[in-house]
Design a protein around this motif. Structure first.
Motif, PDB file in Angstrom:
ATOM      1  N   LEU A   1      -7.110 110.031  47.407  1.00 23.09           N
ATOM      2  CA  LEU A   1      -5.673 110.240  47.240  1.00 23.09           C
ATOM      3  C   LEU A   1      -5.019 110.545  48.586  1.00 23.09           C
ATOM      4  CD1 LEU A   1      -3.626 110.472  44.822  1.00 23.09           C
ATOM      5  CD2 LEU A   1      -3.841 112.935  45.102  1.00 23.09           C
TER       6      LEU A   1
ATOM      7  N   GLU B   1      -4.553 110.322  40.134  1.00 18.27           N
ATOM      8  CA  GLU B   1      -3.171 109.902  40.405  1.00 18.27           C
ATOM      9  C   GLU B   1      -2.259 110.205  39.222  1.00 18.27           C
ATOM     10  OE1 GLU B   1      -3.155 106.050  43.422  1.00 18.27           O
ATOM     11  OE2 GLU B   1      -3.742 105.757  41.350  1.00 18.27           O
TER      12      GLU B   1
ATOM     13  N   GLU C   1      -5.410 111.681  27.593  1.00 17.97           N
ATOM     14  CA  GLU C   1      -4.187 111.757  26.789  1.00 17.97           C
ATOM     15  C   GLU C   1      -3.761 113.223  26.643  1.00 17.97           C
ATOM     16  OE1 GLU C   1      -2.386 109.094  25.328  1.00 17.97           O
ATOM     17  OE2 GLU C   1      -1.022 110.711  24.776  1.00 17.97           O
TER      18      GLU C   1
ATOM     19  N   LEU D   1       5.352 107.151  43.334  1.00 13.15           N
ATOM     20  CA  LEU D   1       4.341 107.248  42.274  1.00 13.15           C
ATOM     21  C   LEU D   1       5.013 107.215  40.904  1.00 13.15           C
ATOM     22  CD1 LEU D   1       1.330 107.654  41.595  1.00 13.15           C
ATOM     23  CD2 LEU D   1       1.731 110.125  41.702  1.00 13.15           C
TER      24      LEU D   1
ATOM     25  N   ARG E   1       5.542 106.657  28.297  1.00 10.37           N
ATOM     26  CA  ARG E   1       4.927 107.940  28.580  1.00 10.37           C
ATOM     27  C   ARG E   1       5.763 108.793  29.536  1.00 10.37           C
ATOM     28  NH1 ARG E   1       0.062 110.398  26.805  1.00 10.37           N
ATOM     29  NH2 ARG E   1       0.371 112.537  27.434  1.00 10.37           N
TER      30      ARG E   1
ATOM     31  N   ARG F   1       5.806 103.686  39.953  1.00 13.83           N
ATOM     32  CA  ARG F   1       4.618 103.007  39.420  1.00 13.83           C
ATOM     33  C   ARG F   1       4.361 103.443  37.988  1.00 13.83           C
ATOM     34  NH1 ARG F   1      -0.058 104.534  43.117  1.00 13.83           N
ATOM     35  NH2 ARG F   1      -1.314 103.560  41.509  1.00 13.83           N
TER      36      ARG F   1
ATOM     37  N   GLN G   1       4.148 101.017  34.750  1.00 13.90           N
ATOM     38  CA  GLN G   1       2.925 100.903  33.950  1.00 13.90           C
ATOM     39  C   GLN G   1       3.107 101.393  32.520  1.00 13.90           C
ATOM     40  OE1 GLN G   1      -0.660 102.451  35.772  1.00 13.90           O
ATOM     41  NE2 GLN G   1      -0.064 101.631  37.745  1.00 13.90           N
ATOM     42  N   ASN G   2       3.927 102.417  32.337  1.00 14.71           N
ATOM     43  CA  ASN G   2       4.082 102.958  30.991  1.00 14.71           C
ATOM     44  C   ASN G   2       5.403 103.704  30.863  1.00 14.71           C
ATOM     45  OD1 ASN G   2       3.890 104.068  28.487  1.00 14.71           O
ATOM     46  ND2 ASN G   2       1.774 104.760  28.728  1.00 14.71           N
TER      47      ASN G   2
ATOM     48  N   LEU H   1      -2.783 114.870  30.214  1.00 15.00           N
ATOM     49  CA  LEU H   1      -1.429 114.549  30.674  1.00 15.00           C
ATOM     50  C   LEU H   1      -0.406 115.472  30.026  1.00 15.00           C
ATOM     51  CD1 LEU H   1      -1.245 110.640  30.801  1.00 15.00           C
ATOM     52  CD2 LEU H   1      -1.085 112.239  32.713  1.00 15.00           C
TER      53      LEU H   1
ATOM     54  N   SER I   1      -1.475 106.443  25.309  1.00 16.87           N
ATOM     55  CA  SER I   1      -0.341 105.978  26.091  1.00 16.87           C
ATOM     56  C   SER I   1      -0.548 106.509  27.509  1.00 16.87           C
ATOM     57  CB  SER I   1       0.948 106.519  25.462  1.00 16.87           C
ATOM     58  OG  SER I   1       2.060 106.047  26.167  1.00 16.87           O
ATOM     59  N   LEU I   2      -1.344 105.762  28.281  1.00 25.63           N
ATOM     60  CA  LEU I   2      -1.791 106.247  29.590  1.00 25.63           C
ATOM     61  C   LEU I   2      -1.286 105.343  30.711  1.00 25.63           C
ATOM     62  CD1 LEU I   2      -5.474 106.925  28.501  1.00 25.63           C
ATOM     63  CD2 LEU I   2      -3.596 108.552  28.571  1.00 25.63           C
ATOM     64  N   PHE I   3      -1.641 105.703  31.945  1.00 26.24           N
ATOM     65  CA  PHE I   3      -1.299 104.876  33.097  1.00 26.24           C
ATOM     66  C   PHE I   3      -2.555 104.118  33.501  1.00 26.24           C
ATOM     67  CE2 PHE I   3       1.502 108.558  33.010  1.00 26.24           C
ATOM     68  CZ  PHE I   3       2.724 107.916  32.924  1.00 26.24           C
TER      69      PHE I   3
ATOM     70  N   LEU J   1       0.795 112.754  39.174  1.00 25.25           N
ATOM     71  CA  LEU J   1       2.130 112.296  38.780  1.00 25.25           C
ATOM     72  C   LEU J   1       2.752 113.274  37.788  1.00 25.25           C
ATOM     73  CD1 LEU J   1       4.392 110.129  38.278  1.00 25.25           C
ATOM     74  CD2 LEU J   1       2.849 109.074  36.635  1.00 25.25           C
TER      75      LEU J   1
ATOM     76  N   ILE K   1       6.198 113.127  30.048  1.00 26.42           N
ATOM     77  CA  ILE K   1       5.700 114.055  31.072  1.00 26.42           C
ATOM     78  C   ILE K   1       6.869 114.653  31.870  1.00 26.42           C
ATOM     79  CG2 ILE K   1       3.416 112.977  31.271  1.00 26.42           C
ATOM     80  CD1 ILE K   1       4.404 111.720  33.913  1.00 26.42           C
TER      81      ILE K   1
ATOM     82  N   ASP L   1      -3.522 101.548  35.229  1.00 25.49           N
ATOM     83  CA  ASP L   1      -3.918 101.082  36.554  1.00 25.49           C
ATOM     84  C   ASP L   1      -3.873 102.171  37.614  1.00 25.49           C
ATOM     85  OD1 ASP L   1      -4.630  98.436  35.983  1.00 25.49           O
ATOM     86  OD2 ASP L   1      -2.517  97.916  35.762  1.00 25.49           O
ATOM     87  N   MET L   2      -3.688 103.421  37.181  1.00 23.75           N
ATOM     88  CA  MET L   2      -3.782 104.521  38.136  1.00 23.75           C
ATOM     89  C   MET L   2      -5.154 105.163  38.007  1.00 23.75           C
ATOM     90  SD  MET L   2      -0.250 106.622  38.044  1.00 23.75           S
ATOM     91  CE  MET L   2       1.330 105.795  38.034  1.00 23.75           C
TER      92      MET L   2
END
Ligand SMILES: Nc1ncnc2c1ncn2[C@@H]1O[C@H](COP(=O)(O)OP(=O)(O)O)[C@@H](O)[C@H]1O
Ligand SMILES: [Mg+2]
Lengths: 250, 329
Positions: free
Chosen positions: B13, A98, A157, B197, B208, B200, B204-205, A160, A89-91, A102, B212, A93-94
């Motif tokens: 970045l 990044e 994974e 960020l 998740r 975004r 995207q998710n 994060l 369960s990742l990002f 985040l 976090i 398109d980053m």
């Protein structure tokens, strides 16, 4: 001292089906605790209940002695509880950097900063970079996550979850789908995590489980079958039957 | 302790928020347009205002993934707020923008609790429903809004106390472009910040993000409120530059059109909103004069093609082309 994580009579029903039955479990501070059981036993469901991804039908969850049953996921993360997902369960398109930045930003409380660019938050960027370097992901830091090999994605994974700075880390089959050679490296990474981080590991490879864990809980049909040291679990006939039964079914 | 250089390359970045040459050129276009098309200033002002409106939708749809068919509600609220203020003696344009933006933000914040709870379909219906209710309210409250006749007597003071709104629409044009630029610049800062960020991340998710430690609902409510404020400012600009409010500021076609412009230009890139608006309104201007049916037909065809084959719109196509060219060079 209170346990890292505790549940009391935790139940979860999906319609008429019980995925967690009266689970009362204690995970000690600093433990390497494995959670095993056949497919569909309710291991992932239990993780989802612990983290607040699912609301229990009844029962309670305690994190470091505090009742967190009514707290949202992100509030439990703030209190030191992080998890990985069985299915990535990742990002996508980053870039890797990044997505790590985040996660670190959220932990450091920068998530509401709306004026200064991400790159100017040196504390977050540096920590993300350091974490990536320690997981040997420095060379892919600026790659888009979706372009990475599956094994690397599996590592992200975990990365994060680590970025959340957990005191209690729940790893749901971290090596699922990773070829053996790479999974060894992955488990070395996990074994190197600081001792003060409490780890709950869900894993099917019994060799790995016995090497890693100092405590094992066995879950069958949503209920705890037994909990003991690896030596005792290895001798337990009921555990053997459960796994033998599954092997015969399969 | 020696400082060990990080083995991770942080340059990409750090470089991300820097302005690119193409962007400077892009912002010279409104200046050039002023001299090239001096007789079309009213159309050009409309483009700037609609561009700001599309930008506001991009914030909530393109950056946070909230689908809305009723975004016009905030545009209309801003338009009427600015109109009523000016009508009752508070005709200072910047004061009007500030208050209209604040009122629209308040409506956005309150409606966010309705909009954010559901699935995409629920969101479409709730946003549409809220906009329809506001339209009907404005239609009925003729004492306040003038109903179908529109709000008359909007009397604007000079911008900054210096620049009167003139008959040729020169002040209106520079004022619109300046406001668009300021709000674009602000949006650009926001999307490159940690808050941006996190948006975004949510797009995207969304699964998740809580894992976090991010409070997803609060972030979405914040960006929805921000998008509403932007739309309110755009509505206020329209009122101030035309010195009139028609019921049309709350109409469904305006909601649909801004969505089309954004999809055409490409969501989630800020410039997509501006380019989509520019292309859409230019095409509309020329084609609808030729033949109104043709316009609808080709608009429909282009949209189907964009959604099926170029999900990221004109910006997406442009980026692919640039990558190809760079790859070959
Ligand atoms: N959201 C859900 N809705 C209905 N049934 C579910 C849901 N999640 C899990 N289950 C069921 O609960 C049982 C336990 O699933 P899971 O916790 O994923 O098992 P494990 O991780 O031990 O393989 C399975 O029978 C599964 O089909
Ligand atoms: Mg599972």
């Amino acid at each position: 001292m209170s346990a890292a994580l505790q549940t009391r009579n935790l139940c979860k029903k999906f319609g008429g089906f019980s995925a967690a039955r009266d689970v009362t479990l204690t995970i000690e501070q600093g433990a390497r605790h494995a959670l095993i059981g056949p497919n569909g036993a309710g291991k992932t469901t239990l993780v989802n209940l612990l983290t607040g991804f699912l609301e229990p039908t009844s029962g309670e969850v305690f994190l470091k002695g505090e009742n967190v049953t009514r707290l949202a996921q992100h509030q439990r993360v703030k209190r030191g509880l992080a998890r990985t997902f069985q299915i990535n369960s990742l990002f996508a398109d980053m870039t890797v950097l990044e997505s790590m930045t985040l996660a670190v930003c959220e932990r450091l409380g920068f998530g509401w900063h709306w004026w200064r660019p991400v790159g100017d938050h040196a504390a977050a960027v540096d920590e993300a970079a350091t974490l990536l370097a320690s997981l040997r992901l420095a060379d892919v830091a600026n790659e888009k996550t979706r372009n990475l090999a599956y094994g690397k994605q599996r590592l992200i994974e975990i990365a994060l979850a680590l970025a959340a700075g957990p005191q209690v880390l729940l790893l749901d089959e971290p090596a699922a789908g990773v070829p053996t050679s790479e999974s060894r490296e992955l488990f070395e990474t996990i074994a190197r995590l600081p001792r003060e981080v409490t780890i709950v590991l869900i894993e099917h490879d019994m060799d790995l489980v016995f090497r890693f864990a100092d405590r094992i809980s066995v879950l069958v049909n949503g209920a705890l079958l037994t909990e003991n040291t690896p030596q005792e679990i290895a001798r337990d006939k009921r555990v053997k039957e459960v796994y033998l039964g599954e092997a015969l079914d399969g | 302790m020696a400082i060990i250089p990080s083995p991770v390359d942080l340059a990409p970045l750090r470089r991300a928020p820097a302005w690119r040459t193409a962007e400077y050129i892009c912002w010279l276009l409104p200046v050039a347009a002023y001299f090239l098309f001096p007789t079309s200033l009213s159309l050009l002002s409309q483009m700037a205002i609609t561009g700001l409106f599309a930008l506001s939708l991009d914030l909530i749809l393109g950056y946070a993934g909230i689908v809305s068919l009723g975004h016009v509600a905030f545009f209309g609220v801003g338009a009427y707020a600015a109109g009523l203020l000016a009508k009752y003696g508070y005709g200072d344009p910047l004061l009007g923008l500030a208050i209209a933006g604040t009122v629209a933000a308040a409506v956005g914040y309150l409606s966010s609790f309705l909009v954010l709870r559901g699935s995409d379909l629920t969101r479409l219906m709730v946003t549409l429903g809220v906009a329809m209710m506001l339209f009907e309210a404005a239609n009925k409250l003729t004492e306040f809004t003038g109903g179908v006749d529109g709000l008359q007597g909007v009397d604007m003071k000079p911008v900054l106390g210096l620049f009167r709104f003139d008959l040729y629409g020169k002040t209106a044009y520079w004022y619109s472009v300046a406001v668009l630029f300021v709000f674009f610049w602000l949006a650009r800062r926001i999307v490159h910040s940690p808050f941006g960020l996190s948006l975004r991340g949510i797009k995207q998710n969304v699964i998740r993000m809580p894992a976090i430690g991010a409070p997803v609902h609060a972030r979405l409510a914040a960006v929805y409120t921000l998008g509403a404020a932007y739309a309110g400012v755009a509505g206020a600009l329209l009122t101030q530059t035309t010195q009139f409010v028609s019921l049309d500021v709350l109409s469904f076609p305006r909601s649909a059109a801004v969505m089309l412009m954004l999809v055409l230009g490409g969501t989630g890139s800020l410039y997509g909103a501006l380019i989509g608006t520019l292309v859409f309104m230019t095409a509309h201007h020329f084609l609808s004069n030729l033949n109104p049916q043709y316009w609808q037909f080709w608009l429909g065809a282009v949209l189907v093609l964009v959604v099926l084959f170029a999900r990221d719109g004109i910006m997406g196509i442009a980026q692919t082309v640039i990558k190809r060219v760079r790859g070959k060079a």
